[in-house]
Design an enzyme around this catalytic site. Structure first.
Site, PDB file in Angstrom:
ATOM      1  N   CYS A 149      38.026 -18.284 -33.714  1.00  0.00           N
ATOM      2  CA  CYS A 149      37.776 -19.729 -33.730  1.00  0.00           C
ATOM      3  C   CYS A 149      36.481 -20.136 -33.052  1.00  0.00           C
ATOM      4  O   CYS A 149      35.602 -20.719 -33.681  1.00  0.00           O
ATOM      5  CB  CYS A 149      38.940 -20.468 -33.071  1.00  0.00           C
ATOM      6  SG  CYS A 149      40.472 -20.457 -34.032  1.00  0.00           S
ATOM      7  N   LYS A 192      40.376 -30.083 -34.966  1.00  0.00           N
ATOM      8  CA  LYS A 192      40.414 -28.630 -34.787  1.00  0.00           C
ATOM      9  C   LYS A 192      39.024 -28.098 -34.438  1.00  0.00           C
ATOM     10  O   LYS A 192      38.862 -27.288 -33.501  1.00  0.00           O
ATOM     11  CB  LYS A 192      40.930 -27.976 -36.063  1.00  0.00           C
ATOM     12  CG  LYS A 192      40.744 -26.462 -36.136  1.00  0.00           C
ATOM     13  CD  LYS A 192      41.530 -25.726 -35.073  1.00  0.00           C
ATOM     14  CE  LYS A 192      41.417 -24.216 -35.281  1.00  0.00           C
ATOM     15  NZ  LYS A 192      42.122 -23.472 -34.238  1.00  0.00           N
TER      16      LYS A 192
END
Length: 418
Positions: free
Chosen positions: A266, A212
């Site tokens: 993110c 991720k």
């Protein structure tokens, strides 16, 4: 083995669409959020943020009784943690909300339960989660105590969604399920199979955690190249958009578009998680972050320099969201630019953000900042800073921009290539 009840902890941009999507598949879902106002709104069948198609699904599953929201965890068979994981002023990961979620759900855990962390996390977070739960519930074994036979199962399964397309991507995107043991990974795979149509890849929790972070660090580095190239072109007096367009004619080149920096939940955050873990091995990741952060202030300085030509400049700031056509202002470089401009003496800042109804907290303390419609801003502005390529802005008649100083940070009105 199927699931009767799943709990989603954290009903924000990730958790709420996830909860609604699972409930739409006929599974009972208990959503948990500490914000009572959000819980109340959800129980009325309405989202507390804008996301295409979400309200339709949410209203249906709330009315059918498949989804209800509460402020404290209740018993379930699986718990999905989807709370924010920001960084502090020194770019150190702040895991306090994940730790709080684990602490709050510990009392309702029972043998056979699955705990999944979806929140972006440093490598080792899932392992540390078992240690925290063990300290609170020593009566329940975890995969480190009893691999493949433990009372509780733990997995890390990162979200991979794009605001504005969340409902579709939740179902269609590939998912990584990283278990602390194979039994945990398989159980997590069973859960995501309830609603995910994309490939489900099983891995270790550490591999899933780093995958991720890697996705977004990769994107940040590539954006930094585009942003640095834009500075080179600006210095040399060359049209960066034409340069990129021509370079991308090469079959193995795909340069991204430059902009005013990097925003969202993110990309501006995740690279720091890797750098913080191994700073001596990640100079490229750190430099990319610094390039993208510096680009934000460079754009603010360019707009301010144009405004100096006017005694009492009116500056139109077109866009506050971190990406086009959403109301998401998290980590938005446009907000940071607007704050920098608000500090200019004698300047009026006319903010145009069609996806919000009030200024964000960062701007409410400035008397010289107002949220206005596009026509008002363009009618009064001496300087126009285009920071987000919202569809409304793409429809601007360029005649409205004549006799105004324009800083187009996103290439909305790129001159045609010769």
């Amino acid at each position: 083995m199927s699931f009767n009840t799943i709990s989603v902890i954290g009903l924000g941009y990730v958790g709420l669409p996830t909860a609604a999507t699972i409930a739409a598949r006929g599974v009972n879902v208990i959503g948990v959020d500490i914000r009572k106002e959000a819980v109340d709104r959800i129980n009325e069948g309405q989202a507390h943020f804008s996301e295409p198609d979400l309200d339709i699904i949410l209203n249906s599953v709330v009315r059918s009784g498949k989804l209800r929201a509460v402020v404290k965890p209740e018993p379930a068979e699986a718990f999905m943690i989807a709370v924010p994981t920001p960084t502090d002023a020194n770019h150190k990961p702040d895991m306090s909300l994940v730790e709080s979620a684990l602490t709050n759900l510990a009392p309702v855990l029972k043998p056979g339960d699955l705990v999944i962390i979806e929140s972006t996390s440093p490598v080792g977070t899932t392992r540390r989660a078992t240690e925290l739960i063990k300290s609170l519930r020593p009566d329940l074994s975890n995969p480190y105590d009893a691999p493949e036979t433990s009372d509780l199962m733990f997995a890390y399964c990162p979200e991979r969604i794009l605001p504005g397309q969340t409902v579709r991507e939740l179902s269609e995107n590939a998912r990584i399920v990283g278990g602390l043991d194979k039994r945990s990974a398989k159980r997590a795979r069973d859960l995501y199979s309830v609603f995910a149509k994309g490939e489900i890849v099983m891995a270790t929790s550490e591999e899933a955690e780093l995958s991720k972070l890697t996705e977004n660090a990769y994107r940040d580095v590539n954006i930094a190249f585009a942003n640095e190239l834009s500075l080179v072109c600006e210095t040399l007096g060359i049209n960066v958009w034409n340069v990129i367009r021509m370079a991308n004619k090469h079959p193995r080149v795909n340069i991204l578009a430059p902009g005013p920096g990097v925003g969202g939940h993110c990309i501006p955050v995740d690279p720091w998680f890797i750098h913080h873990a191994v700073p001596e091995k990640t100079p490229l990741i750190r430099t990319a972050r610094e390039v993208n952060m510096a680009k934000t202030h460079h754009i603010a300085e360019r707009i301010a320099a144009r405004a100096e030509r006017f005694k009492q400049p009116a500056i139109a700031v077109l866009g506050l969201a971190y990406k086009p056509d959403v109301d998401d202002l998290r980590e938005s470089p446009a907000v940071e630019i607007a704050v920098d401009l608000a500090k200019l003496k004698n300047a009026r800042i006319l903010v145009v953000e069609p996806n919000i109804t009030s200024l964000p907290p960062e701007l409410t303390g400035y008397d010289n900042v107002s949220l206005v419609d596009l026509d008002t801003a363009l009618g009064k502005a001496d300087v126009v800073g285009i920071l987000v390529s919202h569809s409304q802005f793409r429809a601007i008649d360029t005649a409205q921009l004549t006799e105004r100083a324009i800083i187009d940070a996103v290439g909305l009105f790129v001159p045609a290539a010769r």
